[in-house]
Design a protein around this motif. Structure first.
Motif, mmCIF file in Angstrom:
data_model
loop_
_atom_site.group_PDB
_atom_site.id
_atom_site.type_symbol
_atom_site.label_atom_id
_atom_site.label_comp_id
_atom_site.label_asym_id
_atom_site.label_seq_id
_atom_site.Cartn_x
_atom_site.Cartn_y
_atom_site.Cartn_z
ATOM 1 N N PRO A 32 -18.410 -4.653 -2.193
ATOM 2 C CA PRO A 32 -18.281 -4.086 -0.850
ATOM 3 C C PRO A 32 -16.816 -4.015 -0.438
ATOM 4 O O PRO A 32 -16.032 -4.917 -0.751
ATOM 5 C CB PRO A 32 -19.034 -5.071 0.049
ATOM 6 N N VAL A 33 -16.455 -2.940 0.250
ATOM 7 C CA VAL A 33 -15.090 -2.755 0.734
ATOM 8 C C VAL A 33 -15.127 -2.934 2.249
ATOM 9 O O VAL A 33 -15.821 -2.206 2.949
ATOM 10 C CB VAL A 33 -14.549 -1.361 0.364
ATOM 11 N N GLY A 34 -14.386 -3.916 2.741
ATOM 12 C CA GLY A 34 -14.356 -4.212 4.169
ATOM 13 C C GLY A 34 -13.399 -3.321 4.928
ATOM 14 O O GLY A 34 -12.512 -2.687 4.354
ATOM 15 N N GLU A 35 -13.581 -3.299 6.240
ATOM 16 C CA GLU A 35 -12.714 -2.504 7.121
ATOM 17 C C GLU A 35 -11.240 -2.826 6.909
ATOM 18 O O GLU A 35 -10.405 -1.946 6.908
ATOM 19 C CB GLU A 35 -13.080 -2.755 8.593
ATOM 20 N N GLU A 36 -10.952 -4.109 6.708
ATOM 21 C CA GLU A 36 -9.561 -4.538 6.563
ATOM 22 C C GLU A 36 -8.926 -4.048 5.262
ATOM 23 O O GLU A 36 -7.707 -4.112 5.102
ATOM 24 C CB GLU A 36 -9.465 -6.073 6.651
ATOM 25 N N GLU A 37 -9.728 -3.528 4.349
ATOM 26 C CA GLU A 37 -9.210 -3.059 3.062
ATOM 27 C C GLU A 37 -9.000 -1.548 3.010
ATOM 28 O O GLU A 37 -8.507 -1.026 2.020
ATOM 29 C CB GLU A 37 -10.179 -3.443 1.940
ATOM 30 N N LYS A 38 -9.349 -0.847 4.051
ATOM 31 C CA LYS A 38 -9.316 0.619 4.018
ATOM 32 C C LYS A 38 -7.917 1.214 3.923
ATOM 33 O O LYS A 38 -7.767 2.374 3.573
ATOM 34 C CB LYS A 38 -10.086 1.203 5.193
ATOM 35 N N GLU A 39 -6.888 0.437 4.212
ATOM 36 C CA GLU A 39 -5.518 0.934 4.066
ATOM 37 C C GLU A 39 -4.927 0.560 2.708
ATOM 38 O O GLU A 39 -3.794 0.930 2.411
ATOM 39 C CB GLU A 39 -4.630 0.448 5.205
ATOM 40 N N ARG A 40 -5.691 -0.143 1.891
ATOM 41 C CA ARG A 40 -5.259 -0.467 0.535
ATOM 42 C C ARG A 40 -5.658 0.681 -0.385
ATOM 43 O O ARG A 40 -6.552 1.460 -0.083
ATOM 44 C CB ARG A 40 -5.917 -1.774 0.069
ATOM 45 N N THR A 41 -5.001 0.780 -1.531
ATOM 46 C CA THR A 41 -5.357 1.831 -2.485
ATOM 47 C C THR A 41 -6.624 1.432 -3.240
ATOM 48 O O THR A 41 -6.980 0.244 -3.306
ATOM 49 C CB THR A 41 -4.238 2.103 -3.503
ATOM 50 N N ILE A 42 -7.262 2.424 -3.819
ATOM 51 C CA ILE A 42 -8.461 2.169 -4.623
ATOM 52 C C ILE A 42 -8.116 1.199 -5.758
ATOM 53 O O ILE A 42 -8.858 0.254 -6.021
ATOM 54 C CB ILE A 42 -9.037 3.484 -5.193
ATOM 55 N N GLY A 43 -6.993 1.405 -6.406
ATOM 56 C CA GLY A 43 -6.571 0.516 -7.495
ATOM 57 C C GLY A 43 -6.383 -0.911 -7.023
ATOM 58 O O GLY A 43 -6.780 -1.861 -7.709
ATOM 59 N N GLN A 44 -5.779 -1.077 -5.848
ATOM 60 C CA GLN A 44 -5.587 -2.427 -5.312
ATOM 61 C C GLN A 44 -6.926 -3.088 -4.982
ATOM 62 O O GLN A 44 -7.131 -4.266 -5.280
ATOM 63 C CB GLN A 44 -4.714 -2.380 -4.047
ATOM 64 N N VAL A 45 -7.826 -2.333 -4.392
ATOM 65 C CA VAL A 45 -9.153 -2.869 -4.055
ATOM 66 C C VAL A 45 -9.890 -3.289 -5.324
ATOM 67 O O VAL A 45 -10.602 -4.293 -5.335
ATOM 68 C CB VAL A 45 -9.972 -1.847 -3.229
ATOM 69 N N MET A 46 -9.664 -2.549 -6.400
ATOM 70 C CA MET A 46 -10.282 -2.893 -7.687
ATOM 71 C C MET A 46 -9.653 -4.141 -8.304
ATOM 72 O O MET A 46 -10.159 -4.677 -9.272
ATOM 73 C CB MET A 46 -10.147 -1.728 -8.680
ATOM 74 N N GLY A 47 -8.524 -4.580 -7.754
ATOM 75 C CA GLY A 47 -7.862 -5.763 -8.289
ATOM 76 C C GLY A 47 -6.978 -5.474 -9.483
ATOM 77 O O GLY A 47 -6.633 -6.376 -10.247
ATOM 78 N N LEU A 48 -6.591 -4.210 -9.648
ATOM 79 C CA LEU A 48 -5.734 -3.833 -10.773
ATOM 80 C C LEU A 48 -4.278 -4.170 -10.476
ATOM 81 O O LEU A 48 -3.833 -4.089 -9.330
ATOM 82 C CB LEU A 48 -5.876 -2.339 -11.059
ATOM 83 N N SER A 49 -3.555 -4.508 -11.507
ATOM 84 C CA SER A 49 -2.123 -4.788 -11.357
ATOM 85 C C SER A 49 -1.376 -3.463 -11.211
ATOM 86 O O SER A 49 -1.891 -2.403 -11.600
ATOM 87 C CB SER A 49 -1.609 -5.534 -12.590
ATOM 88 N N PRO A 50 -0.141 -3.507 -10.694
ATOM 89 C CA PRO A 50 0.655 -2.278 -10.610
ATOM 90 C C PRO A 50 0.834 -1.608 -11.981
ATOM 91 O O PRO A 50 0.835 -0.384 -12.077
ATOM 92 C CB PRO A 50 1.994 -2.756 -10.046
ATOM 93 N N GLN A 51 0.939 -2.407 -13.045
ATOM 94 C CA GLN A 51 1.089 -1.844 -14.394
ATOM 95 C C GLN A 51 -0.196 -1.129 -14.826
ATOM 96 O O GLN A 51 -0.140 -0.051 -15.440
ATOM 97 C CB GLN A 51 1.424 -2.950 -15.406
ATOM 98 N N GLU A 52 -1.346 -1.709 -14.519
ATOM 99 C CA GLU A 52 -2.618 -1.069 -14.871
ATOM 100 C C GLU A 52 -2.806 0.228 -14.095
ATOM 101 O O GLU A 52 -3.244 1.241 -14.650
ATOM 102 C CB GLU A 52 -3.794 -2.019 -14.589
ATOM 103 N N ILE A 53 -2.448 0.214 -12.816
ATOM 104 C CA ILE A 53 -2.553 1.421 -11.990
ATOM 105 C C ILE A 53 -1.631 2.506 -12.544
ATOM 106 O O ILE A 53 -2.038 3.665 -12.698
ATOM 107 C CB ILE A 53 -2.228 1.109 -10.514
#
Length: 147
Positions: A32-53
């Motif tokens: 589930p994606v919470g309201e507080e996460e809506k300004e994060r990127t999809i990659g960040q929400v997935m827990g991916l590192s900047p290198q993986e993204i």
């Protein structure tokens, strides 16, 4: 590529509980994606590192393919009121057969439908969740208008 996951956005607790057993059919956890996460990127929400993204972004289509896609959407003047509150799922790390299995299961369940659906792609991995919702809502409105 990203681990197979279903991002569930704007789901009530009840509808989320209906989605979870369907995702088990394709061996994918529901996140589930919470309201507080809506300004994060999809990659960040997935827990991916900047290198993986960055590695996934490098799989983007060529400039010619992007130009062709832009031609197809030229003149798209649908305006969406924000914030988008419709339910959405983003399928991450899915193969086509699993996409079809999950969508068929949703249609055959008490959920019946989820209006906004997308796959994680090199193009949208850096979009914020809110931007993704807006783009999906425009696409949904466009295709409903074409009916």
């Amino acid at each position: 590529m990203a681990q197979k996951t279903v991002l569930a956005i704007n789901f009530t607790k009840e509808r989320l509980q209906q989605l979870k057993p369907l995702a088990v059919l394709v061996k994918a956890p529901v996140r589930p994606v919470g309201e507080e996460e809506k300004e994060r990127t999809i990659g960040q929400v997935m827990g991916l590192s900047p290198q993986e993204i960055a590695a996934i972004e490098n799989l983007k289509p060529t400039a010619a393919e992007v130009a062709e896609e832009q031609k197809e959407t030229a003149g798209d003047s649908i305006v969406i009121e924000e914030p988008v509150t419709q339910e959405a799922i983003v399928l991450c790390g899915f193969e086509n057969k699993d996409v079809h299995t999950l969508l068929d299961a949703i249609r055959g369940s008490r959920l019946k439908s989820v209006p906004l659906k997308a796959m994680l792609t090199p193009h949208n991995i850096s979009w914020t969740v809110q931007y993704m919702l807006t783009e999906l809502a425009k696409e949904y409105a466009y295709f409903r208008q074409k009916r």
